[in-house]
Design a protein around this motif. Structure first.
Motif, short mmCIF file in Angstrom:
data_model
loop_
_atom_site.label_atom_id
_atom_site.label_comp_id
_atom_site.label_asym_id
_atom_site.label_seq_id
_atom_site.Cartn_x
_atom_site.Cartn_y
_atom_site.Cartn_z
N ALA A 89 64.13 61.70 -2.86
CA ALA A 89 63.87 61.96 -1.44
C ALA A 89 63.16 60.78 -0.79
N ILE A 90 62.26 60.14 -1.54
CA ILE A 90 61.56 58.96 -1.02
C ILE A 90 62.51 57.78 -0.92
N VAL A 91 63.31 57.58 -1.96
CA VAL A 91 64.28 56.47 -1.97
C VAL A 91 65.30 56.66 -0.85
N LYS A 92 65.66 57.91 -0.56
CA LYS A 92 66.61 58.19 0.53
C LYS A 92 66.03 57.79 1.87
N ILE A 93 64.75 58.04 2.08
CA ILE A 93 64.10 57.63 3.33
C ILE A 93 64.17 56.11 3.47
N ILE A 94 63.91 55.41 2.37
CA ILE A 94 63.98 53.94 2.40
C ILE A 94 65.42 53.49 2.66
N GLU A 95 66.39 54.17 2.05
CA GLU A 95 67.79 53.82 2.29
C GLU A 95 68.15 53.99 3.77
N GLU A 96 67.68 55.08 4.37
CA GLU A 96 68.05 55.38 5.75
C GLU A 96 67.36 54.47 6.76
N HIS A 97 66.12 54.08 6.47
CA HIS A 97 65.33 53.35 7.47
C HIS A 97 65.09 51.89 7.11
N GLY A 98 65.48 51.48 5.90
CA GLY A 98 65.38 50.08 5.51
C GLY A 98 63.99 49.51 5.69
N GLU A 99 63.91 48.45 6.46
CA GLU A 99 62.63 47.76 6.64
C GLU A 99 61.73 48.43 7.66
N ASN A 100 62.17 49.57 8.18
CA ASN A 100 61.36 50.30 9.18
C ASN A 100 60.96 51.68 8.67
N ALA A 101 60.79 51.80 7.35
CA ALA A 101 60.58 53.13 6.76
C ALA A 101 59.12 53.55 6.68
N THR A 102 58.18 52.68 6.97
CA THR A 102 56.76 52.99 6.75
C THR A 102 56.33 54.30 7.39
N LYS A 103 56.61 54.45 8.66
CA LYS A 103 56.19 55.65 9.39
C LYS A 103 56.78 56.91 8.76
N TYR A 104 58.05 56.85 8.40
CA TYR A 104 58.74 58.03 7.86
C TYR A 104 58.24 58.37 6.45
N LEU A 105 57.94 57.34 5.66
CA LEU A 105 57.38 57.56 4.33
C LEU A 105 56.01 58.23 4.44
N LYS A 106 55.19 57.75 5.35
CA LYS A 106 53.86 58.34 5.51
C LYS A 106 53.95 59.80 5.92
N GLU A 107 54.84 60.10 6.85
CA GLU A 107 54.99 61.48 7.31
C GLU A 107 55.44 62.38 6.16
N LYS A 151 42.53 64.42 -10.78
CA LYS A 151 41.16 64.91 -10.64
C LYS A 151 40.97 65.81 -9.43
N ASN A 152 41.77 65.61 -8.38
CA ASN A 152 41.53 66.32 -7.13
C ASN A 152 42.72 67.21 -6.77
N GLY A 153 42.84 68.32 -7.45
CA GLY A 153 43.96 69.23 -7.18
C GLY A 153 45.25 68.73 -7.81
N THR A 154 46.35 69.34 -7.40
CA THR A 154 47.65 68.95 -7.94
C THR A 154 48.01 67.55 -7.47
N ALA A 155 48.38 66.69 -8.41
CA ALA A 155 48.71 65.31 -8.07
C ALA A 155 50.09 65.23 -7.43
N PHE A 156 50.20 64.41 -6.40
CA PHE A 156 51.52 64.10 -5.85
C PHE A 156 51.89 62.70 -6.30
N ILE A 157 53.02 62.62 -7.01
CA ILE A 157 53.47 61.37 -7.61
C ILE A 157 54.76 60.94 -6.93
N GLY A 158 54.76 59.76 -6.35
CA GLY A 158 55.94 59.25 -5.66
C GLY A 158 56.58 58.11 -6.41
N PHE A 159 57.87 57.98 -6.25
CA PHE A 159 58.64 56.92 -6.91
C PHE A 159 59.38 56.10 -5.86
N LEU A 160 59.47 54.79 -6.10
CA LEU A 160 60.37 53.95 -5.32
C LEU A 160 60.91 52.83 -6.21
N THR A 161 62.02 52.24 -5.80
CA THR A 161 62.65 51.18 -6.58
C THR A 161 62.16 49.83 -6.07
#
Length: 257
Positions: free
Chosen positions: A228-246, A9-19
Motif C-alpha cells: 500500500a505504501i509502495v503503491k502511493i509512491i508509484e501513483e505520486h512519484g516524486e510528490n508522494a510525501t504528503k500522501y505518505l504522511k496522511e 515499546k509504545n503500543g502496537t508498532a506500525f512498520i512500513g516498507f518501501l523500495t
C-alpha cells in the motif's frame, strides 16, 4: 544489540516498507524521514533485486523502476547513512540473499553494523540455511528476522526458538500485495508462537486498510504494511510525501485504537 525492541515499546508498532531508489535515491531518504514523522516505529528498506519471487506486482514494479535507475547495494547503504544523520529509528533491510552473497557476507554485515542497520529479512533464505549469515550478522549487531508462514505450524518451535529481533508472521499464503480480507486464523498461529518465544510478533502481507490494522493490532505486537505504501509512491512519484504522511498517520492511529 540492535534497536528493534524500541519499536515495540509504545503500543502496537506500525512498520512500513518501501523500495530503495523508487523513485530516486533522494526521495527514498525523504520518504523514510516522512514516514517516521508520521508515526512509523520501524522501517523496512527493500534492496532492489531482479527476481523478487515473494513479491506481488506492486513491489515487483518498484524493483524494476529502482533497477532502471541503476540502484545498487552501495546506494542503499548511502541512503541509510543519510537517514542516520537525522534519526535513530530502527531500520531493517528486506533483501533476497543473492545481493548479500555477491556483496560478500562479511563486508555486507560489517557495513550494516557501521551504518546502523538493525536487522535483515531475507524471504528466500530457508531456515535450514540461516546459519550462513546468522553469526556474522549478530557479530555486527544485526538481527536476522525469522518469517513464520501459515504453513509453518510444525516448524514454529524450531524457527521461533532461535529467532532474534522480532518475528515476521506472514498473514496469507502467496505473494505480497493488498488484500481485501485476511482469512488466516492468526489467533491460533500467534498463540502457538507465543508458547515458544517472548519476541514481538509483527504481522504482514496484505494489510492495507485502517480496519485491518486495528483488528490485527488487537492480537499482534506489530502491523507491517508494504504494498500500500509502495503503491502511493508509484501513483505520486516524486510528490508522494504528503500522501505518505496522511496514510501512515491514519494507519498508526488505527494500530492503537
Amino acid at each position: 544489540m540492535s534497536k528493534i525492541a524500541d519499536a515495540f515499546k509504545n503500543g502496537t508498532a506500525f512498520i512500513g516498507f518501501l523500495t530503495a531508489g523508487d523513485p530516486t535515491i533522494d526521495k527514498t531518504v525523504e520518504y523514510i524521514l516522512a514516514m517516521e514523522e508520521a508515526g512509523c516505529d520501524l522501517i523496512e528498506i527493500g534492496i532492489p533485486f531482479s527476481d523478487p519471487m515473494a513479491e506481488g506486482v506492486v513491489i515487483q514494479d518498484a524493483n524494476v523502476r529502482a533497477l532502471k535507475h541503476n540502484t545498487t547495494a552501495d546506494d542503499v547503504f548511502g541512503i541509510v547513512k543519510r537517514v542516520r544523520e537525522k534519526t535513530d529509528i530502527p531500520l531493517v533491510f528486506l533483501t533476497y540473499i543473492n545481493p548479500v552473497f555477491f556483496y560478500g557476507y562479511e563486508e555486507f554485515f560489517k557495513k550494516c553494523g557501521e551504518l546502523g542497520v538493525d536487522g535483515i529479512i531475507s524471504p528466500d533464505l530457508p531456515y535450514e540455511e540461516k546459519g550462513e549469515i546468522k553469526d556474522i550478522a549478530l557479530e555486527n549487531g544485526v538481527d536476522v528476522i525469522s518469517l513464520i508462514a501459515p504453513t509453518s505450524s510444525e516448524r514454529i518451535k524450531m524457527i521461533a526458538g532461535d529467532a532474534t529481533g522480532f518475528i515476521y508472521v506472514v498473514s496469507s499464503l502467496g505473494v505480497t500485495g493488498m488484500r481485501s480480507e485476511i482469512k488466516t486464523d492468526l489467533n491460533s498461529i500467534l498463540k502457538d508462537i507465543r508458547e515458544v518465544t517472548d519476541l514481538p510478533l509483527a504481522v504482514g502481507f496484505g494489510i492495507n486498510t485502517p480496519k485491518q490494522a486495528e483488528d490485527i493490532s488487537k492480537i499482534a505486537d506489530g502491523v507491517i504494511v508494504g504494498s500500500a505504501i509502495v503503491k502511493i509512491i508509484e501513483e505520486h512519484g516524486e510528490n508522494a510525501t504528503k500522501y505518505l504522511k496522511e496514510y501512515v498517520s491514519c494507519m498508526k492511529k488505527a494500530c492503537n485504537k
